[in-house]
Scaffold this motif. Structure first.
Motif, PDB file in Angstrom:
ATOM      1  N   ALA A   1      43.299 -23.188 -42.875  1.00 29.43           N
ATOM      2  CA  ALA A   1      44.483 -23.445 -42.238  1.00 29.43           C
ATOM      3  C   ALA A   1      44.926 -25.095 -43.257  1.00 29.43           C
ATOM      4  CB  ALA A   1      44.335 -23.901 -40.779  1.00 29.43           C
ATOM      5  N   LYS A   2      44.086 -25.803 -43.203  1.00 27.91           N
ATOM      6  CA  LYS A   2      44.443 -27.130 -43.792  1.00 27.91           C
ATOM      7  C   LYS A   2      44.824 -26.771 -45.307  1.00 27.91           C
ATOM      8  CE  LYS A   2      42.529 -31.714 -44.690  1.00 27.91           C
ATOM      9  NZ  LYS A   2      41.049 -32.443 -44.633  1.00 27.91           N
ATOM     10  N   ARG A   3      44.195 -25.859 -45.927  1.00 31.28           N
ATOM     11  CA  ARG A   3      44.572 -25.606 -47.398  1.00 31.28           C
ATOM     12  C   ARG A   3      45.947 -24.932 -47.332  1.00 31.28           C
ATOM     13  NH1 ARG A   3      39.568 -23.585 -47.853  1.00 31.28           N
ATOM     14  NH2 ARG A   3      40.118 -21.461 -48.085  1.00 31.28           N
ATOM     15  N   GLN A   4      46.356 -24.003 -46.582  1.00 33.25           N
ATOM     16  CA  GLN A   4      47.650 -23.393 -46.309  1.00 33.25           C
ATOM     17  C   GLN A   4      48.693 -24.593 -46.051  1.00 33.25           C
ATOM     18  OE1 GLN A   4      46.471 -20.811 -42.898  1.00 33.25           O
ATOM     19  NE2 GLN A   4      47.365 -19.033 -44.144  1.00 33.25           N
ATOM     20  N   TYR A   5      48.554 -25.563 -45.048  1.00 41.27           N
ATOM     21  CA  TYR A   5      49.430 -26.793 -44.938  1.00 41.27           C
ATOM     22  C   TYR A   5      49.530 -27.394 -46.337  1.00 41.27           C
ATOM     23  CZ  TYR A   5      50.155 -27.323 -39.859  1.00 41.27           C
ATOM     24  OH  TYR A   5      50.521 -27.072 -38.697  1.00 41.27           O
TER      25      TYR A   5
ATOM     26  N   GLY B   1      53.983 -14.819 -43.269  1.00 41.59           N
ATOM     27  CA  GLY B   1      52.541 -14.657 -43.477  1.00 41.59           C
ATOM     28  C   GLY B   1      52.323 -16.173 -44.024  1.00 41.59           C
ATOM     29  N   GLY B   2      51.126 -16.211 -44.587  1.00 42.32           N
ATOM     30  CA  GLY B   2      50.380 -17.437 -44.950  1.00 42.32           C
ATOM     31  C   GLY B   2      49.566 -17.506 -46.427  1.00 42.32           C
ATOM     32  N   SER B   3      49.904 -16.542 -47.083  1.00 42.08           N
ATOM     33  CA  SER B   3      49.506 -16.504 -48.583  1.00 42.08           C
ATOM     34  C   SER B   3      50.852 -17.172 -49.545  1.00 42.08           C
ATOM     35  CB  SER B   3      49.145 -14.912 -49.005  1.00 42.08           C
ATOM     36  OG  SER B   3      48.345 -14.537 -48.091  1.00 42.08           O
TER      37      SER B   3
END
Length: 310
Positions: A270-274, A99-101
């Motif tokens: 998406a940018k913040r996840q990176y 996941g991405g959290s």
């Protein structure tokens, strides 16, 4: 011996689900959702929840456990996932968090202690009264002043987390950032974090295409159904994929405007996840080429075999 845990992380639409299925099949694994929104029933399309026919027989956990009007915190997530890890390991299988959290996954792997400071009902009621009188903007601005790092991690409309962060400061004298920094850097698990990265323009194009497919698959009808059931003002509906479409469903904006906003917010997320995964966690990154998945899959499989056999 520490329990081995594999995590597959990265931004939305980068290809985590496809990789996770192949890893689970090859290494006898079971998958735990690392997405804080996929826990909600009826929120399937907007959260990109895997469909049963896509699971290929691999057990998936932490899906569809809560109604959209129920609270679900990072502390709840940690408790569930650590129990799943214990059970999956007990079956001699490999737990794979996907996941991405970022904060949620970090809380599990580093055993963050979110519950040692119990809720103070009087403080909570006081802050809720301030919220009612002055609005969330005033509380969020206060949080930005005292704890800008924590404020940057919270959506300005997330009243529950804003209140919680201010409550911790009032009760302990520490900001939430300071409180979390006191947590140990040690981890109870022997973990490998696999991160997928992709050329930005390719990723953004995939995000746009995914949203177009979500609309085609019935996302607007999903949002409309959730509104009919009375969930509009709950925290779950503040998630990207839902909050952008509510004004359209209510007849307040044009569909094209709502979709454009959803695509923009998804790209920004998406940018913040990176940024989170690169700055906060020890991730081994792999370049995901959608046209040649076998190449980077092979490299991941080789490294993963070495990790699991050591």
């Amino acid at each position: 011996m520490k329990q081995k845990v594999v995590s597959i992380v990265g931004p939305t639409a980068v290809g985590k689900t496809k990789l996770s299925i192949e890893v689970a099949k090859k290494f006898n694994g079971e998958i735990i959702s690392g997405d804080s929104m996929q826990v909600y029933k009826g929120m399937d399309i907007g959260t990109a929840k895997i469909k049963p026919e896509e699971m290929e027989g691999i057990p998936h956990h932490l899906l569809d456990l809560k109604q959209p009007d129920e609270a679900f915190s990072v502390a709840d997530f940690k408790e569930y996932v650590q129990q799943y890890i214990k059970e999956i390991t007990g079956r001699n299988k490999v737990p794979i968090i996907v996941g991405g959290s970022g904060l949620y996954i970090q809380a599990v792997l580093y055993d963050y202690n979110f519950s040692s400071e119990k809720r103070d009902d009087s403080l909570t009621k006081q802050l809720e009264a301030e919220l009612e009188q002055h609005g969330i903007d005033a509380l969020f601005k206060r949080l930005q002043q005292v704890d800008p790092i924590q404020a940057s991690r919270i959506h300005p409309n997330n009243t529950r987390r804003v209140i919680r962060a201010l409550e911790v400061l009032e009760k302990t004298g520490l900001t939430m950032t300071e409180y979390q920094q006191q947590q140990s850097d040690d981890t109870p698990y022997d973990s490998m974090l696999i991160g997928l990265t992709m050329e930005r323009d390719v990723l953004y194009n995939r995000i746009n295409q995914r949203i177009d497919q979500m609309i085609e698959d019935g996302l607007i009808e999903e949002v409309r159904s959730l509104l009919v059931e009375g969930y509009e003002n709950y925290q779950s509906m503040k998630a990207i994929g839902y909050k952008e479409l509510i004004p359209y469903v209510k007849g307040e904006v044009a569909l094209e405007e709502a979709i454009a906003l959803l695509k923009r917010n998804s790209r920004r997320y998406a940018k913040r996840q990176y940024t989170w995964f690169k700055n906060k966690m020890d991730v081994k990154w792999y370049h995901a080429n959608p046209e040649a998945s076998d190449d980077y899959f092979a490299e991941i499989f080789t490294n993963l075999a070495g990790f699991l056999n050591r």
